[in-house]
Scaffold this motif. Structure first.
Motif, PDB file in Angstrom:
ATOM      1  N   ALA A   4      18.421   3.499  29.286  1.00 51.78           N
ATOM      2  CA  ALA A   4      17.260   4.387  29.164  1.00 51.78           C
ATOM      3  C   ALA A   4      16.502   4.355  30.469  1.00 51.78           C
ATOM      4  N   PHE A   5      15.757   5.389  30.713  1.00 51.59           N
ATOM      5  CA  PHE A   5      14.881   5.367  31.866  1.00 51.59           C
ATOM      6  C   PHE A   5      13.766   4.363  31.597  1.00 51.59           C
ATOM      7  N   PRO A   6      13.464   3.528  32.596  1.00 52.06           N
ATOM      8  CA  PRO A   6      12.315   2.647  32.423  1.00 52.06           C
ATOM      9  C   PRO A   6      11.066   3.502  32.235  1.00 52.06           C
ATOM     10  N   GLU A   7      10.212   3.039  31.363  1.00 54.26           N
ATOM     11  CA  GLU A   7       9.012   3.822  31.108  1.00 54.26           C
ATOM     12  C   GLU A   7       7.906   3.436  32.082  1.00 54.26           C
ATOM     13  N   SER A   8       7.152   4.413  32.508  1.00 57.53           N
ATOM     14  CA  SER A   8       5.933   4.102  33.222  1.00 57.53           C
ATOM     15  C   SER A   8       4.811   4.262  32.206  1.00 57.53           C
ATOM     16  N   SER A   9       4.427   3.153  31.616  1.00 58.48           N
ATOM     17  CA  SER A   9       3.529   3.232  30.474  1.00 58.48           C
ATOM     18  C   SER A   9       2.084   3.442  30.900  1.00 58.48           C
ATOM     19  N   GLU A  10       1.774   2.952  32.083  1.00 54.30           N
ATOM     20  CA  GLU A  10       0.398   3.089  32.524  1.00 54.30           C
ATOM     21  C   GLU A  10       0.342   2.954  34.029  1.00 54.30           C
ATOM     22  N   ARG A  11      -0.758   3.350  34.602  1.00 48.26           N
ATOM     23  CA  ARG A  11      -0.958   3.210  36.035  1.00 48.26           C
ATOM     24  C   ARG A  11      -1.930   2.058  36.270  1.00 48.26           C
ATOM     25  N   ILE A  12      -1.760   1.438  37.432  1.00 43.55           N
ATOM     26  CA  ILE A  12      -2.617   0.305  37.747  1.00 43.55           C
ATOM     27  C   ILE A  12      -2.831   0.279  39.259  1.00 43.55           C
ATOM     28  N   ASP A  13      -4.027  -0.007  39.671  1.00 49.63           N
ATOM     29  CA  ASP A  13      -4.354  -0.081  41.093  1.00 49.63           C
ATOM     30  C   ASP A  13      -3.769  -1.377  41.661  1.00 49.63           C
ATOM     31  N   PRO A  14      -2.830  -1.286  42.616  1.00 51.97           N
ATOM     32  CA  PRO A  14      -2.199  -2.500  43.143  1.00 51.97           C
ATOM     33  C   PRO A  14      -3.214  -3.518  43.642  1.00 51.97           C
ATOM     34  N   ALA A  15      -4.346  -3.056  44.168  1.00 48.54           N
ATOM     35  CA  ALA A  15      -5.340  -3.989  44.711  1.00 48.54           C
ATOM     36  C   ALA A  15      -6.025  -4.788  43.600  1.00 48.54           C
TER      37      ALA A  15
END
Ligand code: CUA
Length: 159
Positions: free
Chosen positions: A35-46
């Motif tokens: 399956a395609f890995p899901e991008s469940s949420e975004r997060i600021d790398p910093a």
């Protein structure tokens, strides 16, 4: 329109090859749970090291008997780099990168994903074999890319 005999054979061969490729893809999706890995949420790398759950990377038991595995990828290490899971356990990985694009691969499993800065990569792996499983960064991420890895020790057995 007349189609030459050899050309017709060639067209048929191409059509068969395409159908086989699609069948192989469908079989992989159904049989190997690709399956395609899901991008469940975004997060600021910093903000990763100060944002739960990534402020405390590690392995956490879940109510359903599986494990949440919280990981950070950075140049050039995974955190945690070494962990332990019982055999048969399903690990729910959540991984975020604090800097550049990294890879996440566990050979001989379905784990094969990119860790993209700004996104949380989620994937599930069930470990059926006892022993050490390598974790490999397989996206070139800089001069020390080749040393970026880790190990998951799958332990236990009967009882
Ligand atoms: Cu991280 Cu290659």
């Amino acid at each position: 329109m007349k189609i030459e005999r050899y050309e017709r054979w060639f067209l048929i061969a191409v059509a068969v090859a395409l159908l086989l490729a699609v069948a192989a893809l469908l079989a992989t999706i159904a049989g190997e749970h690709a399956a395609f890995p899901e991008s469940s949420e975004r997060i600021d790398p910093a903000l990763i090291s100060s944002t739960a759950p990534f402020d405390q990377p590690g392995v956490y038991p879940r109510d359903d008997g599986g494990y949440d595995v919280i990981m950070i990828a950075r140049t050039w290490a995974f955190e945690p780099a070494e962990m332990e899971l019982p055999v048969g356990a399903t690990a729910h990985f959540r991984i975020a990168s604090v800097d550049v694009v990294h890879g996440f691969k566990i050979p001989d499993t379905n784990a094969n994903a990119m860790i993209i800065p700004g996104q949380v990569t989620e994937l599930e792996v069930t470990f059926d074999e006892v022993g050490p499983h390598s974790v490999i960064c397989h996206e070139y991420c800089g001069i020390q890319h080749h040393i970026m890895g880790g190990v998951i020790n799958v332990v236990g057995g009967e009882g």
